[in-house]
Design an enzyme around this catalytic site. Structure first.
Site, PDB file in Angstrom:
ATOM      1  N   ASP A  21      10.187 -19.036  25.245  1.00  0.00           N
ATOM      2  CA  ASP A  21      11.437 -18.285  25.083  1.00  0.00           C
ATOM      3  C   ASP A  21      11.743 -17.550  26.381  1.00  0.00           C
ATOM      4  O   ASP A  21      11.275 -16.445  26.615  1.00  0.00           O
ATOM      5  CB  ASP A  21      11.313 -17.297  23.921  1.00  0.00           C
ATOM      6  CG  ASP A  21      12.636 -16.578  23.632  1.00  0.00           C
ATOM      7  OD1 ASP A  21      13.636 -16.888  24.318  1.00  0.00           O
ATOM      8  OD2 ASP A  21      12.654 -15.723  22.730  1.00  0.00           O
ATOM      9  N   ARG A 118      19.947 -25.934  25.599  1.00  0.00           N
ATOM     10  CA  ARG A 118      21.239 -25.847  24.900  1.00  0.00           C
ATOM     11  C   ARG A 118      22.395 -26.424  25.720  1.00  0.00           C
ATOM     12  O   ARG A 118      23.549 -26.338  25.306  1.00  0.00           O
ATOM     13  CB  ARG A 118      21.522 -24.413  24.475  1.00  0.00           C
ATOM     14  CG  ARG A 118      20.587 -23.978  23.357  1.00  0.00           C
ATOM     15  CD  ARG A 118      20.981 -22.664  22.729  1.00  0.00           C
ATOM     16  NE  ARG A 118      19.987 -22.241  21.754  1.00  0.00           N
ATOM     17  CZ  ARG A 118      19.990 -21.061  21.143  1.00  0.00           C
ATOM     18  NH1 ARG A 118      20.939 -20.178  21.423  1.00  0.00           N
ATOM     19  NH2 ARG A 118      19.057 -20.753  20.263  1.00  0.00           N
ATOM     20  N   LYS A 201      19.155  -6.713   5.407  1.00  0.00           N
ATOM     21  CA  LYS A 201      17.785  -6.385   5.015  1.00  0.00           C
ATOM     22  C   LYS A 201      17.517  -6.572   3.518  1.00  0.00           C
ATOM     23  O   LYS A 201      16.423  -6.254   3.054  1.00  0.00           O
ATOM     24  CB  LYS A 201      17.481  -4.927   5.390  1.00  0.00           C
ATOM     25  CG  LYS A 201      17.755  -4.534   6.844  1.00  0.00           C
ATOM     26  CD  LYS A 201      16.688  -5.004   7.763  1.00  0.00           C
ATOM     27  CE  LYS A 201      16.673  -4.356   9.143  1.00  0.00           C
ATOM     28  NZ  LYS A 201      17.870  -4.029   9.818  1.00  0.00           N
ATOM     29  N   GLY A 354      13.950  -7.236  17.973  1.00  0.00           N
ATOM     30  CA  GLY A 354      15.335  -6.794  18.042  1.00  0.00           C
ATOM     31  C   GLY A 354      15.497  -5.404  18.627  1.00  0.00           C
ATOM     32  O   GLY A 354      14.860  -5.035  19.620  1.00  0.00           O
ATOM     33  N   ASP A 355      16.364  -4.608  18.002  1.00  0.00           N
ATOM     34  CA  ASP A 355      16.648  -3.259  18.494  1.00  0.00           C
ATOM     35  C   ASP A 355      15.425  -2.344  18.436  1.00  0.00           C
ATOM     36  O   ASP A 355      15.284  -1.434  19.262  1.00  0.00           O
ATOM     37  CB  ASP A 355      17.798  -2.634  17.694  1.00  0.00           C
ATOM     38  CG  ASP A 355      19.135  -3.279  18.023  1.00  0.00           C
ATOM     39  OD1 ASP A 355      19.247  -3.888  19.099  1.00  0.00           O
ATOM     40  OD2 ASP A 355      20.060  -3.179  17.197  1.00  0.00           O
ATOM     41  N   GLY A 377      15.384 -11.775  14.513  1.00  0.00           N
ATOM     42  CA  GLY A 377      15.775 -12.583  13.353  1.00  0.00           C
ATOM     43  C   GLY A 377      14.596 -13.295  12.732  1.00  0.00           C
ATOM     44  O   GLY A 377      14.463 -13.368  11.504  1.00  0.00           O
ATOM     45  N   ASN A 410     -11.784 -49.168   7.604  1.00  0.00           N
ATOM     46  CA  ASN A 410     -11.710 -50.464   6.931  1.00  0.00           C
ATOM     47  C   ASN A 410     -11.770 -51.556   7.996  1.00  0.00           C
ATOM     48  O   ASN A 410     -10.799 -51.809   8.703  1.00  0.00           O
ATOM     49  CB  ASN A 410     -10.395 -50.548   6.135  1.00  0.00           C
ATOM     50  CG  ASN A 410     -10.234 -51.882   5.427  1.00  0.00           C
ATOM     51  OD1 ASN A 410     -11.177 -52.672   5.332  1.00  0.00           O
ATOM     52  ND2 ASN A 410      -9.039 -52.143   4.928  1.00  0.00           N
ATOM     53  N   TRP A 411     -12.946 -52.212   8.098  1.00  0.00           N
ATOM     54  CA  TRP A 411     -13.147 -53.208   9.151  1.00  0.00           C
ATOM     55  C   TRP A 411     -12.423 -54.517   8.869  1.00  0.00           C
ATOM     56  O   TRP A 411     -12.309 -55.365   9.750  1.00  0.00           O
ATOM     57  CB  TRP A 411     -14.631 -53.489   9.337  1.00  0.00           C
ATOM     58  CG  TRP A 411     -15.405 -52.324   9.886  1.00  0.00           C
ATOM     59  CD1 TRP A 411     -14.937 -51.072  10.127  1.00  0.00           C
ATOM     60  CD2 TRP A 411     -16.790 -52.307  10.248  1.00  0.00           C
ATOM     61  NE1 TRP A 411     -15.925 -50.270  10.624  1.00  0.00           N
ATOM     62  CE2 TRP A 411     -17.085 -50.997  10.711  1.00  0.00           C
ATOM     63  CE3 TRP A 411     -17.801 -53.250  10.230  1.00  0.00           C
ATOM     64  CZ2 TRP A 411     -18.345 -50.625  11.140  1.00  0.00           C
ATOM     65  CZ3 TRP A 411     -19.073 -52.885  10.661  1.00  0.00           C
ATOM     66  CH2 TRP A 411     -19.336 -51.591  11.117  1.00  0.00           C
ATOM     67  N   LYS A 412     -12.011 -54.711   7.607  1.00  0.00           N
ATOM     68  CA  LYS A 412     -11.339 -55.961   7.188  1.00  0.00           C
ATOM     69  C   LYS A 412     -12.224 -57.160   7.529  1.00  0.00           C
ATOM     70  O   LYS A 412     -13.442 -57.082   7.418  1.00  0.00           O
ATOM     71  CB  LYS A 412      -9.953 -56.039   7.809  1.00  0.00           C
ATOM     72  CG  LYS A 412      -9.105 -54.799   7.501  1.00  0.00           C
ATOM     73  CD  LYS A 412      -7.681 -54.902   7.944  1.00  0.00           C
ATOM     74  CE  LYS A 412      -6.950 -53.613   7.596  1.00  0.00           C
ATOM     75  NZ  LYS A 412      -5.511 -53.665   7.937  1.00  0.00           N
ATOM     76  N   GLY A 574      -1.083 -52.489  10.911  1.00  0.00           N
ATOM     77  CA  GLY A 574      -1.283 -53.548  11.887  1.00  0.00           C
ATOM     78  C   GLY A 574      -0.061 -53.874  12.711  1.00  0.00           C
ATOM     79  O   GLY A 574      -0.052 -54.858  13.457  1.00  0.00           O
TER      80      GLY A 574
END
Length: 655
Positions: A21, A118, A201, A354-355, A377, A410-412, A574
């Protein structure tokens, strides 16, 4: 769950895109207040020290999606270089060839600032294309911009849908302190609210009525409450349409035993100007017409000091008067001093941005408080109990008290006996598990016994890729649960998409297998997931719901407790494609909610749900960091050293 921070990840050689920021005031090309830049230095320097290549994103002002030189981040980049005592590169673009070239040339320990986010129309709209582009520049996203955490923008939320997102030190501190105020504040807990409007508030007050012991109200908003109590407030600022709301708040506070403390005197004037005539009146005597309240009075200051004297937690949001003008700054300054005094005695004091933060700075007291938030905010919405998108998008640490986390390979149809033995022998020395974190390998049937023998003295578990529902008989090519149990197998994968779609296994057949596996004492990993055509038609939830309900048909809650579910979108298996973390989380949450409906909330909470589909080390942190994803069912990456990397990623974020 706690959020992952920059300390939880390996940064060496990584390209890190960091949302900071740097929305600082600039006049005539000069920065007039560099507080926000200084606040980000710790996180940036840490990343540089760890060998990261840092790309910084920030907004500045409100250029409304158009390039505007007065909102350029060039002065910020220049000043950042001075503060870091390091070369800081700047590109006056947000995307395109110049950006990509600068990123490619960035070396470890160097910083690049991109132009104002922006300047892009898609930034505030969280445009997926823009977010995906920024994500493509880096390996990791660090969010250190709490001030924009209440906004779902492309640079702070959108990027996290494509690469892992972790919190910077500033974000971590904000979450830590504000959570203390919202979730488990130490008592007595006092909230001090000021500012102009009750409407700003309402949500905060209603949420804090369930937590606070006392709420002290000053600022212009006090006059709406006072008028609601039939006090004469003269020409003071009053929200006429919120008088009933104020009355309701006062009634709710009384019912909940929360003390609402309103001012007993006020400093009044006829104009909001320095040097005008002012005087102090008692609230019970009323404020004359033509006069307006612009600060709390001396008696109220004394009252407020008394009320906070024994506090253990204080949250302050909003000034007590028009503190920008010295004539009406007394109340705000005295309350700030009083908070600082109790902080010295061990009270946790949180200033809600804020303030209030500006006032703390003006009076030279900011360093006296436990925490001064950088987001007005954002802090208000946090205190209101609203989930902030900029925080929810950050990956989470895993809590072992919730459920078991699993990495299953899972090695298949891969690896011979000799290859399997060599590979798993290496895994044993490299993979360390812990309670409630299990690693499972599922080799072909031919290698099951060999792999089980090698892993028998390790923490690695062994699973099979399939099983039949009969004990024995003329079922050529099939394997029974007893055969698996005989060689020490503990887990079985059922309903894998390749079994469903290549071998045409039906929901009914999978249900029979599931019942047999559970009856045998083995632990099933039940796979569900949609094909690409089904996703494109919006049928993902329908398909997953059908598959789960059909699989669980006829099973009791007790029988189903051992089931592990794996969501594997067929289109991502895959193919190199992978569901984004948010896409995967969305389906995982749906599954958990479905289990809650079928059984109950406790069952759903304790069920382990894995993700499967082109998992790699570079995408796994973002997936596993989601709250409902409890691990992975891994294909190709389970056959290589990447499997160890995946296990290390999981261990690093399990508390």
């Amino acid at each position: 769950m706690e959020k992952l921070t920059i300390k939880d990840v390996d940064l060496k050689g990584k390209k890190v895109i960091m949302r900071v920021d740097f929305n600082v005031p600039i006049k005539d090309g000069k920065i007039t207040d560099e507080t926000r830049i200084v606040a980000a230095l710790d996180t940036i320097q840490y990343a540089l020290d760890k060998g990261a290549k840092v790309i910084l994103l920030s907004h500045l002002g409100r250029p409304k999606g158009e390039k505007d030189p007065q909102f350029s981040l060039k002065p910020v980049a220049d000043r950042l270089g001075e503060l870091l005592n390091n070369k800081v590169y700047f590109v006056d673009e947000t995307r395109g060839p110049k950006v990509e070239e600068a990123v490619s040339e960035l070396k470890e320990g160097e910083v690049l600032v991109l132009e104002n986010t922006r300047f892009e129309k898609g930034e505030t709209k969280n445009d997926p294309e823009l977010a995906k582009y920024w994500a493509s520049l880096a390996d990791l996203h660090v969010n250190d911009a709490f001030g924009t955490a209440h906004r779902a923008h492309a640079s702070n939320v959108g990027i996290a849908d494509y690469i892992p997102s972790v919190a910077g030190f500033l974000m971590e501190k904000e979450i830590e302190f504000l959570q203390k105020a919202v979730e488990n504040p130490e008592k007595p807990y006092v909230v001090i609210l000021g500012g102009a409007k009750v409407s700003d508030k309402i949500g905060v007050i209603n949420n804090l009525l369930n937590k606070a012991d006392k709420i002290l109200i000053g600022g212009a908003m006090m006059f709406t409450f006072l008028k609601a109590l039939d006090k004469k407030v003269g020409s003071s600022l009053v929200e006429e349409d919120k008088l009933d709301v104020a009355k309701e708040i006062l009634e709710n506070a009384k019912a909940k035993g929360v003390e609402i403390v309103l001012p007993i005197d006020a400093v009044i004037a006829q104009k909001i100007e320095a040097g005008v005539e002012k005087k102090t009146v008692k609230i019970d005597d009323g404020i004359p017409e033509g006069w307006m309240g612009l600060d709390i009075g001396l008696e109220t200051v004394s009252l407020f000091k008394e009320k906070i004297s024994d506090s253990k937690t204080i949250v302050w949001n909003g000034p007590m008067g028009v503190f920008e003008i010295d004539d009406f700054a007394f109340g705000t300054e005295e309350v700030a001093k009083a908070i600082a005094e109790v902080t010295k005695k061990g009270c946790i004091s949180i200033i809600g941005g804020g303030d209030s933060a500006a006032a703390a700075e003006k009076f030279g007291l900011a360093s006296e408080f436990s925490h001064v938030s950088t987001g007005g905010g954002a802090s208000l919405e946090f205190l209101e109990g609203i989930e902030l998108p900029g925080i929810s998008s950050i990956s989470e640490k895993k809590n072992l008290n919730e459920r078991i986390f699993i990495l299953a390979g899972n090695w298949k149809m891969n690896k011979t006996n000799a290859e399997a033995a060599e590979f798993v022998s290496k895994l044993i020395g490299q993979i360390k598990t812990q309670d409630k974190f299990e690693v499972i390998v599922c080799p072909p049937f031919t290698a099951l016994e060999k792999v089980r023998d090698i892993t028998s003295t390790s923490s690695i578990k062994v699973g099979a890729q399939n099983v039949y529902y009969e004990d024995k008989g003329a079922y050529t090519g099939e394997i029974s649960v007893n055969m698996l149990k005989d060689i020490g197998v503990e887990y079985v994968i059922l309903g894998h998409s390749e079994r469903r779609h290549i071998f045409q296994e039906s929901d009914e057949l999978i249900n029979k297998k599931l019942k047999k596996v559970l009856a045998s004492g083995l632990k099933p990993i039940l796979c569900v997931g949609e094909q690409l055509e089904e996703r494109e038609k919006g049928l993902t939830f329908n398909v997953v719901e059908r598959q789960i309900k059909e699989a669980l048909y006829g099973l009791t809650e007790e029988e189903s407790k051992k089931i592990i579910i794996a969501y594997e979108p067929v289109w991502a298996i895959g193919t190199g494609k992978v569901a984004t973390p948010n896409q995967a989380q969305e389906v995982h949450k749906f599954i958990r909610d479905l289990l809650k409906d079928i059984f109950n909330e406790e069952f759903a909470k304790k069920t382990t749900i894995l993700y499967g589909g082109s998992i790699k080390p570079n995408n796994y942190l973002g997936l596993f960091g989601k709250p409902d994803i409890d691990g992975g069912l891994v294909g190709g990456a389970s056959l290589t050293q990447e499997f160890v990397e995946l296990a290390n990623i999981m261990k690093s974020i399990i508390e």
